[in-house]
Scaffold this motif. Structure first.
Motif, PDB file in Angstrom:
ATOM      1  N   HIS A  47       8.478 -10.347  -0.133  1.00 39.93           N
ATOM      2  CA  HIS A  47       9.328 -10.175   1.037  1.00 39.93           C
ATOM      3  C   HIS A  47      10.791 -10.379   0.651  1.00 39.93           C
ATOM      4  O   HIS A  47      11.107 -11.117  -0.287  1.00 39.93           O
ATOM      5  N   LEU A  48      11.674  -9.703   1.381  1.00 38.89           N
ATOM      6  CA  LEU A  48      13.125  -9.874   1.262  1.00 38.89           C
ATOM      7  C   LEU A  48      13.686  -9.374  -0.063  1.00 38.89           C
ATOM      8  O   LEU A  48      14.756  -9.808  -0.485  1.00 38.89           O
ATOM      9  N   PHE A  49      12.982  -8.461  -0.728  1.00 40.13           N
ATOM     10  CA  PHE A  49      13.536  -7.829  -1.921  1.00 40.13           C
ATOM     11  C   PHE A  49      14.441  -6.675  -1.487  1.00 40.13           C
ATOM     12  O   PHE A  49      14.084  -5.904  -0.585  1.00 40.13           O
ATOM     13  N   ASP A  50      15.585  -6.547  -2.141  1.00 41.97           N
ATOM     14  CA  ASP A  50      16.530  -5.484  -1.784  1.00 41.97           C
ATOM     15  C   ASP A  50      15.936  -4.095  -1.956  1.00 41.97           C
ATOM     16  O   ASP A  50      16.367  -3.148  -1.286  1.00 41.97           O
ATOM     17  N   ASP A  51      14.974  -3.961  -2.866  1.00 43.48           N
ATOM     18  CA  ASP A  51      14.396  -2.635  -3.118  1.00 43.48           C
ATOM     19  C   ASP A  51      13.176  -2.339  -2.253  1.00 43.48           C
ATOM     20  O   ASP A  51      12.475  -1.361  -2.470  1.00 43.48           O
ATOM     21  N   GLY A  52      12.926  -3.175  -1.255  1.00 44.28           N
ATOM     22  CA  GLY A  52      11.838  -2.884  -0.322  1.00 44.28           C
ATOM     23  C   GLY A  52      10.450  -3.117  -0.856  1.00 44.28           C
ATOM     24  O   GLY A  52       9.493  -2.478  -0.393  1.00 44.28           O
ATOM     25  N   TYR A  53      10.311  -4.022  -1.816  1.00 46.14           N
ATOM     26  CA  TYR A  53       8.991  -4.389  -2.350  1.00 46.14           C
ATOM     27  C   TYR A  53       7.973  -4.465  -1.202  1.00 46.14           C
ATOM     28  O   TYR A  53       8.243  -4.996  -0.142  1.00 46.14           O
ATOM     29  N   LEU A  54       6.787  -3.937  -1.432  1.00 45.70           N
ATOM     30  CA  LEU A  54       5.762  -3.836  -0.400  1.00 45.70           C
ATOM     31  C   LEU A  54       5.511  -5.184   0.275  1.00 45.70           C
ATOM     32  O   LEU A  54       5.077  -6.135  -0.381  1.00 45.70           O
ATOM     33  N   PRO A  55       5.742  -5.309   1.593  1.00 40.61           N
ATOM     34  CA  PRO A  55       5.544  -6.599   2.255  1.00 40.61           C
ATOM     35  C   PRO A  55       4.151  -6.807   2.844  1.00 40.61           C
ATOM     36  O   PRO A  55       3.763  -7.941   3.095  1.00 40.61           O
ATOM     37  N   GLN A  56       3.414  -5.717   3.091  1.00 45.71           N
ATOM     38  CA  GLN A  56       2.117  -5.841   3.762  1.00 45.71           C
ATOM     39  C   GLN A  56       1.064  -5.030   3.000  1.00 45.71           C
ATOM     40  O   GLN A  56       0.758  -3.890   3.342  1.00 45.71           O
ATOM     41  N   PRO A  57       0.482  -5.610   1.956  1.00 44.49           N
ATOM     42  CA  PRO A  57      -0.431  -4.837   1.107  1.00 44.49           C
ATOM     43  C   PRO A  57      -1.709  -4.386   1.796  1.00 44.49           C
ATOM     44  O   PRO A  57      -2.225  -3.315   1.485  1.00 44.49           O
ATOM     45  N   LEU A  58      -2.250  -5.172   2.723  1.00 42.88           N
ATOM     46  CA  LEU A  58      -3.485  -4.740   3.374  1.00 42.88           C
ATOM     47  C   LEU A  58      -3.257  -3.546   4.290  1.00 42.88           C
ATOM     48  O   LEU A  58      -4.150  -2.707   4.458  1.00 42.88           O
ATOM     49  N   THR A  59      -2.063  -3.438   4.865  1.00 37.58           N
ATOM     50  CA  THR A  59      -1.749  -2.265   5.673  1.00 37.58           C
ATOM     51  C   THR A  59      -1.757  -1.012   4.818  1.00 37.58           C
ATOM     52  O   THR A  59      -2.351   0.014   5.173  1.00 37.58           O
ATOM     53  N   PHE A  60      -1.095  -1.085   3.670  1.00 31.16           N
ATOM     54  CA  PHE A  60      -1.070   0.067   2.777  1.00 31.16           C
ATOM     55  C   PHE A  60      -2.454   0.315   2.180  1.00 31.16           C
ATOM     56  O   PHE A  60      -2.868   1.468   1.991  1.00 31.16           O
ATOM     57  N   ASP A  91      -8.024  -8.397   8.895  1.00 28.48           N
ATOM     58  CA  ASP A  91      -7.411  -7.236   8.253  1.00 28.48           C
ATOM     59  C   ASP A  91      -8.200  -6.804   7.017  1.00 28.48           C
ATOM     60  O   ASP A  91      -8.413  -5.610   6.787  1.00 28.48           O
ATOM     61  N   ALA A  92      -8.601  -7.780   6.218  1.00 28.16           N
ATOM     62  CA  ALA A  92      -9.356  -7.457   5.006  1.00 28.16           C
ATOM     63  C   ALA A  92     -10.707  -6.841   5.361  1.00 28.16           C
ATOM     64  O   ALA A  92     -11.172  -5.914   4.686  1.00 28.16           O
TER      65      ALA A  92
END
Length: 336
Positions: A47-60, A91-92
């Motif tokens: 979270h909070l990475f400037d490059d938009g690092y994936l914040p919600q892996p289970l959604t993807f 979610d899982a």
């Protein structure tokens, strides 16, 4: 044993593409890996990475599960301390159902203070808390505490832990160790015994810092700026919210690094499939390896290199690993 690909969905400003296009292209890569015979597609969380690092892996992961048919769908890793365990269990379970029972749930403690602050979580107790959360997620599944439950019983759960304490924790929990290390394997097996689990159930997997290319020497100048960005974001982010000094910034000219005298991996290796198979076989021989995971892309590196990396990892590497490990099938290698 299978080979798979890790996606972190980074989209740095220097190589930015529209976010919707970037996510769509990443799902296409997942489909390509599935069609070419890869064993898994894995997703990670920050979270909070400037490059938009994936914040919600289970959604993807749910989206990837709906677009694929054969690959395992994994997290490497999800940060359970930032989420309610019932939410993770639900979610899982949904991902497992969508995928037809292909989920591999990798969980870790994380290392960044700002992420814990964002979610109001206790950074100082993160190791103890991750163990508590693993137990609670599994309890909810086992006792029907959330509905619907997952298709698999049990869902394979992995601990993305490092060091002797983490290895023993994974063992005591009776889960897989998402870290391949001959030195840590003994601590992991000891933890299995301490937790009342059969040491014969030991299983390990890991993300290996390897990209495959037909011509590594030609690929390095094109990958090095992306690797510098990736490593700087990790290293700078690790000290945010602490009183530790910021480490010096790396530059593209710092890569490739000279090989270590002990044969250990550098921050990233760009190898031919033949060289990678030889190095990997030496590292994993004798360990009960289930999954080998590789970067699909490094911080938005060029598409042609990503596509070829996926092709070589999915199609060429398993054959070569089977040859190096002396098995008729890659799936039978190293106790997998």
């Amino acid at each position: 044993m299978d080979v798979g690909l890790l996606f972190d969905l980074r989209n740095p400003r220097q190589w930015h593409r529209p976010w919707a296009d970037h996510y769509a292209r990443s799902l296409e890569y997942c489909e390509e890996a599935d069609l070419r015979g890869a064993g898994g597609v894995w997703f990670t969380e920050h979270h909070l990475f400037d490059d938009g690092y994936l914040p919600q892996p289970l959604t993807f992961a749910a989206a990837a599960a709906a677009r694929t048919r054969h690959v395992r769908i994994g997290t490497s890793v999800l940060l359970p301390n930032l989420h309610h365990p019932a939410r993770i269990a639900e979610d899982a379970a949904v991902v497992d159902l969508i995928s037809g029972g292909r989920l591999e749930l990798g969980l870790g403690a994380g290392y960044r203070v700002p992420e814990y602050e964002l979610y109001g979580a206790d950074f100082k107790r993160r190791i103890d808390q991750v163990g508590d959360n693993v137990r609670e997620i599994r309890r909810l599944w086992d006792e029907g505490g959330v509905t619907p439950g997952p298709l698999q019983s049990p869902v394979p759960v992995w601990g993305g832990f490092y060091g002797p304490r983490g290895a023993r924790l994974a063992g005591r929990l009776g889960i897989g160790l998402l870290h391949i290390s001959q030195a840590m394997y003994g601590h992991y097996r000891a933890g299995l015994t301490e937790g009342g689990h059969d040491p014969a159930t030991a299983r390990v997997s890991d993300l290996l810092p390897v990209i495959l290319a037909d011509d590594p020497e030609a690929a390095w100048p094109r990958v090095a700026p992306h690797l510098a960005h990736q490593m700087n974001s990790y290293q700078q982010g690790s000290v945010e919210g602490t009183d530790q000094p910021r480490p010096p910034l790396l530059d593209a000219d710092d890569f490739p690094q000279p090989p270590a005298a002990d044969g250990s991996w550098s921050l990233l290796e760009i190898l031919t499939p033949e060289d990678a198979a030889t190095r990997i076989a030496e590292r994993i021989r004798g360990l009960p390896v289930r999954h080998l995971i590789f970067w699909a892309s490094v911080a938005g590196m060029p598409d042609d290199l990503v596509v070829r990396n996926i092709e070589l990892i999915s199609e060429r590497l398993p054959v070569l690993l089977a040859e190096r490990l002396g098995t008729s099938l890659a799936g039978a290698a190293a106790g997998g």
